[in-house]
Design a protein around this motif. Structure first.
Motif, PDB file in Angstrom:
ATOM      1  N   PRO A 283       0.830  -1.211   0.000  1.00 55.38           N
ATOM      2  CA  PRO A 283       0.000   0.000   0.000  1.00 55.38           C
ATOM      3  C   PRO A 283       0.864   1.261   0.000  1.00 55.38           C
ATOM      4  O   PRO A 283       1.842   1.357   0.739  1.00 55.38           O
ATOM      5  N   GLY A 284       0.530   2.193  -0.876  1.00 56.24           N
ATOM      6  CA  GLY A 284       1.317   3.417  -1.024  1.00 56.24           C
ATOM      7  C   GLY A 284       2.256   3.384  -2.203  1.00 56.24           C
ATOM      8  O   GLY A 284       2.718   4.443  -2.659  1.00 56.24           O
ATOM      9  N   ASP A 285       2.569   2.189  -2.727  1.00 56.70           N
ATOM     10  CA  ASP A 285       3.417   2.089  -3.912  1.00 56.70           C
ATOM     11  C   ASP A 285       2.682   2.628  -5.130  1.00 56.70           C
ATOM     12  O   ASP A 285       1.454   2.484  -5.259  1.00 56.70           O
ATOM     13  N   THR A 286       3.439   3.241  -6.051  1.00 57.11           N
ATOM     14  CA  THR A 286       2.859   3.849  -7.250  1.00 57.11           C
ATOM     15  C   THR A 286       3.444   3.206  -8.495  1.00 57.11           C
ATOM     16  O   THR A 286       4.638   2.926  -8.564  1.00 57.11           O
ATOM     17  N   VAL A 287       2.587   2.974  -9.479  1.00 58.63           N
ATOM     18  CA  VAL A 287       3.027   2.402 -10.744  1.00 58.63           C
ATOM     19  C   VAL A 287       2.458   3.236 -11.892  1.00 58.63           C
ATOM     20  O   VAL A 287       1.305   3.672 -11.846  1.00 58.63           O
ATOM     21  N   GLU A 288       3.307   3.494 -12.901  1.00 61.01           N
ATOM     22  CA  GLU A 288       2.897   4.210 -14.104  1.00 61.01           C
ATOM     23  C   GLU A 288       2.513   3.181 -15.166  1.00 61.01           C
ATOM     24  O   GLU A 288       3.292   2.286 -15.480  1.00 61.01           O
ATOM     25  N   ILE A 289       1.308   3.315 -15.724  1.00 65.84           N
ATOM     26  CA  ILE A 289       0.790   2.327 -16.670  1.00 65.84           C
ATOM     27  C   ILE A 289       0.447   3.022 -17.984  1.00 65.84           C
ATOM     28  O   ILE A 289      -0.212   4.067 -17.996  1.00 65.84           O
ATOM     29  N   SER A 290       0.896   2.429 -19.106  1.00 67.00           N
ATOM     30  CA  SER A 290       0.596   2.985 -20.424  1.00 67.00           C
ATOM     31  C   SER A 290       0.133   1.868 -21.346  1.00 67.00           C
ATOM     32  O   SER A 290       0.636   0.742 -21.283  1.00 67.00           O
TER      33      SER A 290
END
Length: 282
Positions: free
Chosen positions: A211-218
């Protein structure tokens, strides 16, 4: 008996410590070739006017000191349907940029690179992509039901054959995670793609999403030809070390040397619309 064991241990230790000869292995060096990184990416909601093409040369595998940037080349992209030419400006650091490019869906574009008195060309079509509907996290969508995963969803257009590649990126990842897909078995339906991290690495350190981790998705729309090329490339990359994987082979993109066919280039010229979002785990 004890003395015998001690003597044996000493002899074994000496046998390991005495083997310190340096063996020089001559590694064959392949012919230096031009690398063309020509991805024209058009993010939804933007004009797509600013684009960058990167040129470099291949280097020996173990050499990390060579400056392989390519300067002094001429780079041009032409819209075949309209006849409009776009001249990219040499930034003298291996990048060639433009600020007035106009992407047009389903139009055909040609890349032309003039380098060392040789001409390289490639032809591709600008491909659209559906919007990402949403992203959801779960413990059940991936391979391990004990770690968090994230899934994106989008609506596949029914009236056409579509090909995609997705990119998942986060801070700790050296290279983004890429995957390809098609609508062969899901034409006209909602499609999805998931991503999860392993629970731990080879050293036993925790690597799973928290929880709190961020991922960039394209999500990108791509041509069938690029789909086939990228799928083979990813199979070789992710299959490294697998005894059951196919034997790696040199992959050639769509960039052709029309001056000297033997001096072919590496890389690919593609034009893709993409949609992107940032997801934070809860």
């Amino acid at each position: 008996m004890t003395n015998y064991i001690k003597l044996t241990f000493v002899l074994v230790l000496l046998s390991f410590t005495s083997c310190s000869d340096v063996i020089d292995v001559e590694v064959p060096t392949a012919t230096e070739r031009l690398n063309i990184e020509a991805s024209i990416d058009w993010q939804k909601g933007t004009t797509g006017n600013e684009q960058t093409i990167i040129l470099s040369t291949s280097t020996p595998y173990f050499d990390t000191t060579i400056d392989n940037t390519v300067v002094g080349a001429s780079v041009k992209v032409t819209n075949i349907d309209s006849g409009t030419e776009y001249i990219f400006t040499d930034q003298n650091n291996g990048t060639y940029t433009i600020s007035n490019f106009t992407p047009v869906f389903n139009n055909t574009f040609t890349l032309e690179v003039l380098y060392n008195n040789e001409v390289y060309t490639a032809t591709e079509t600008m491909i659209a992509v559906p919007a990402i509907n949403r992203a959801e996290q779960s413990l059940e969508g991936g391979f391990d039901d004990e770690v968090l995963d994230v899934t994106i969803y989008w609506d596949d257009p029914e009236a056409e054959e579509n090909f995609y590649f997705s990119k998942f990126d986060y801070q700790e990842l050296l290279f983004p995670n890429l995957d390809t897909g098609s609508d062969e078995f899901s034409n006209g339906n909602e499609m999805d793609e998931f991503f999860e991290r392993d629970k731990e690495d080879d050293d036993g350190n925790s690597t799973e999403f928290l929880p709190g981790d961020t991922v960039e998705i394209s999500l990108y729309g791509i041509s069938e030809r690029y789909y086939n090329y990228l799928s083979l490339l990813l199979d070789q990359y992710y299959g490294g070390g697998n005894p059951f994987s196919s034997i790696p082979a040199e992959l050639r993109g769509n960039c052709i040397n029309v001056t000297n066919s033997e001096n072919y280039a590496f890389g690919y010229f593609r034009l893709s619309e993409y949609d992107t979002l940032t997801y934070t785990f809860e």
